[in-house]
Design an enzyme around this catalytic site. Structure first.
Site, PDB file in Angstrom:
ATOM      1  N   ILE A   6      39.131  51.463  31.475  1.00 45.22           N
ATOM      2  CA  ILE A   6      38.295  52.601  31.739  1.00 45.22           C
ATOM      3  C   ILE A   6      37.201  52.276  32.684  1.00 45.22           C
ATOM      4  CG2 ILE A   6      36.952  54.343  30.783  1.00 45.22           C
ATOM      5  CD1 ILE A   6      38.741  54.010  28.125  1.00 45.22           C
TER       6      ILE A   6
ATOM      7  N   HIS B 231      34.386  45.300  37.763  1.00 52.16           N
ATOM      8  CA  HIS B 231      35.372  44.556  36.678  1.00 52.16           C
ATOM      9  C   HIS B 231      36.962  45.439  36.669  1.00 52.16           C
ATOM     10  CE1 HIS B 231      32.321  41.720  35.536  1.00 52.16           C
ATOM     11  NE2 HIS B 231      33.116  41.153  34.900  1.00 52.16           N
TER      12      HIS B 231
ATOM     13  N   ARG C 120      46.383  60.298  28.392  1.00 50.68           N
ATOM     14  CA  ARG C 120      47.511  59.498  28.717  1.00 50.68           C
ATOM     15  C   ARG C 120      47.932  58.616  27.376  1.00 50.68           C
ATOM     16  NH1 ARG C 120      45.264  57.447  34.688  1.00 50.68           N
ATOM     17  NH2 ARG C 120      44.958  59.545  35.421  1.00 50.68           N
TER      18      ARG C 120
ATOM     19  N   SER D 145      30.801  51.005  35.145  1.00 51.31           N
ATOM     20  CA  SER D 145      29.977  50.804  36.445  1.00 51.31           C
ATOM     21  C   SER D 145      29.915  49.535  37.131  1.00 51.31           C
ATOM     22  CB  SER D 145      28.232  51.347  35.945  1.00 51.31           C
ATOM     23  OG  SER D 145      28.231  50.421  34.759  1.00 51.31           O
ATOM     24  N   THR D 146      30.631  48.646  36.545  1.00 48.44           N
ATOM     25  CA  THR D 146      30.799  47.288  37.223  1.00 48.44           C
ATOM     26  C   THR D 146      32.412  47.468  37.948  1.00 48.44           C
ATOM     27  OG1 THR D 146      32.042  46.277  35.465  1.00 48.44           O
ATOM     28  CG2 THR D 146      29.839  46.286  35.224  1.00 48.44           C
TER      29      THR D 146
ATOM     30  N   PHE E  96      43.516  41.559  31.011  1.00 50.15           N
ATOM     31  CA  PHE E  96      43.517  40.399  31.995  1.00 50.15           C
ATOM     32  C   PHE E  96      44.335  39.637  31.197  1.00 50.15           C
ATOM     33  CE2 PHE E  96      41.716  36.306  33.123  1.00 50.15           C
ATOM     34  CZ  PHE E  96      41.791  36.567  34.593  1.00 50.15           C
ATOM     35  N   GLU E  97      44.238  39.232  29.888  1.00 46.59           N
ATOM     36  CA  GLU E  97      45.031  38.159  28.996  1.00 46.59           C
ATOM     37  C   GLU E  97      46.541  38.771  29.008  1.00 46.59           C
ATOM     38  OE1 GLU E  97      41.937  39.121  28.229  1.00 46.59           O
ATOM     39  OE2 GLU E  97      41.194  37.071  28.799  1.00 46.59           O
TER      40      GLU E  97
ATOM     41  N   PHE F 229      55.296  47.625  32.370  1.00 47.78           N
ATOM     42  CA  PHE F 229      53.895  47.763  32.432  1.00 47.78           C
ATOM     43  C   PHE F 229      53.334  49.168  31.890  1.00 47.78           C
ATOM     44  CE2 PHE F 229      50.287  48.662  35.541  1.00 47.78           C
ATOM     45  CZ  PHE F 229      49.732  47.451  35.146  1.00 47.78           C
TER      46      PHE F 229
HETATM   47  N1  RBF Z   1      39.815  44.795  29.152  1.00 49.91           N
HETATM   48  C1  RBF Z   1      40.485  46.026  29.070  1.00 49.91           C
HETATM   49  O1  RBF Z   1      41.669  45.965  28.472  1.00 49.91           O
HETATM   50  N2  RBF Z   1      40.003  47.321  29.419  1.00 49.91           N
HETATM   51  C2  RBF Z   1      38.740  47.339  30.071  1.00 49.91           C
HETATM   52  O2  RBF Z   1      38.423  48.390  30.495  1.00 49.91           O
HETATM   53  C3  RBF Z   1      37.989  46.116  30.153  1.00 49.91           C
HETATM   54  N3  RBF Z   1      36.574  46.269  30.597  1.00 49.91           N
HETATM   55  C4  RBF Z   1      36.109  45.016  30.955  1.00 49.91           C
HETATM   56  C5  RBF Z   1      34.747  45.068  31.484  1.00 49.91           C
HETATM   57  C6  RBF Z   1      34.022  44.009  31.768  1.00 49.91           C
HETATM   58  C7  RBF Z   1      32.566  44.023  32.329  1.00 49.91           C
HETATM   59  C8  RBF Z   1      34.500  42.889  31.232  1.00 49.91           C
HETATM   60  C9  RBF Z   1      33.803  41.490  31.324  1.00 49.91           C
HETATM   61  C10 RBF Z   1      35.767  42.739  30.524  1.00 49.91           C
HETATM   62  C11 RBF Z   1      36.521  43.847  30.526  1.00 49.91           C
HETATM   63  N4  RBF Z   1      37.855  43.715  29.840  1.00 49.91           N
HETATM   64  C12 RBF Z   1      38.419  44.969  29.821  1.00 49.91           C
HETATM   65  C13 RBF Z   1      38.220  42.706  29.119  1.00 49.91           C
HETATM   66  C14 RBF Z   1      39.043  41.702  30.207  1.00 49.91           C
HETATM   67  O3  RBF Z   1      40.427  42.206  30.114  1.00 49.91           O
HETATM   68  C15 RBF Z   1      39.308  40.075  29.415  1.00 49.91           C
HETATM   69  O4  RBF Z   1      39.641  40.229  28.259  1.00 49.91           O
HETATM   70  C16 RBF Z   1      37.712  39.359  29.295  1.00 49.91           C
HETATM   71  O5  RBF Z   1      36.996  39.293  30.710  1.00 49.91           O
HETATM   72  C17 RBF Z   1      37.948  38.064  28.940  1.00 49.91           C
HETATM   73  O6  RBF Z   1      38.855  37.273  29.775  1.00 49.91           O
END
Ligand code: RBF
Length: 159
Positions: free
Chosen positions: A85, A91, A130, A88-89, A60-61, A116
């Protein structure tokens, strides 16, 4: 004989400066992407001292940190690497969408190429495939795209 002008990049990275932004989430796999990207850059002529790796919390960042890196004005391209990855949410889909949209928008706004290399996997097996096994290393592919794009932009400037 047609006389169209074809402009394209080559895979030469010498003298170019690259930023890699990598997610620490799923670092077991993300670190393999970083290694692959650095290896590809160096094997195509980039110097270690011209590569900076910024680690961020999660995918996300990635766009936020990529933008901040670009603001240094010291880079020719930025490579964004992350590993999502599916859990189960919901997100997974939200974060994948934000990362994709954000990185894509940066590529349009910054004036330097932003590639990307975020892998979206349904399972750990897919993440293994991958990040350096059966399906190659997506960090390498993102680095190669960045090298080609820097060269293409140079070629367009000079065309
Ligand atoms: N960040 C990833 O880069 N890969 C993930 O698989 C991933 N899964 C997440 C699952 C949940 C439930 C949450 C809350 C965050 C996850 N994040 C993941 C982190 C996300 O990219 C970010 O760093 C956080 O939400 C903080 O802003």
């Amino acid at each position: 004989m047609s006389s169209v002008t074809v402009v394209e990049g080559v895979f030469k990275a010498d003298g170019k400066r690259f930023g890699i932004v990598a997610s620490r989430w799923n670092s077991f796999f993300a670190d393999r992407l970083v290694e692959g990207a650095v290896d590809a850059l160096v094997r195509h002529g980039a110097s270690d001292s011209d590569i900076v790796v910024a680690k961020c919390p999660g995918s996300f960042e990635l766009p936020q940190v990529a933008k901040r890196l670009a603001m240094t004005k010291k880079l020719d391209a930025i490579i964004c690497l992350g590993v999502l990855i599916r859990g189960s949410t919901p997100h997974f889909d939200y974060i994948a969408a934000e990362a994709t949209k954000g990185v894509g928008a940066l590529g349009l706004d910054l004036g330097i190429p932003v590639s990307f290399g975020v892998i979206t996997c349904d399972s750990l097996d897919q993440a293994v495939e991958r990040s350096g096994s059966k399906a190659g290393n997506k960090g390498v592919e993102a680095a190669m795209a960045a090298i080609e794009m820097v060269s293409l932009y140079d070629a367009l400037d000079n065309s």
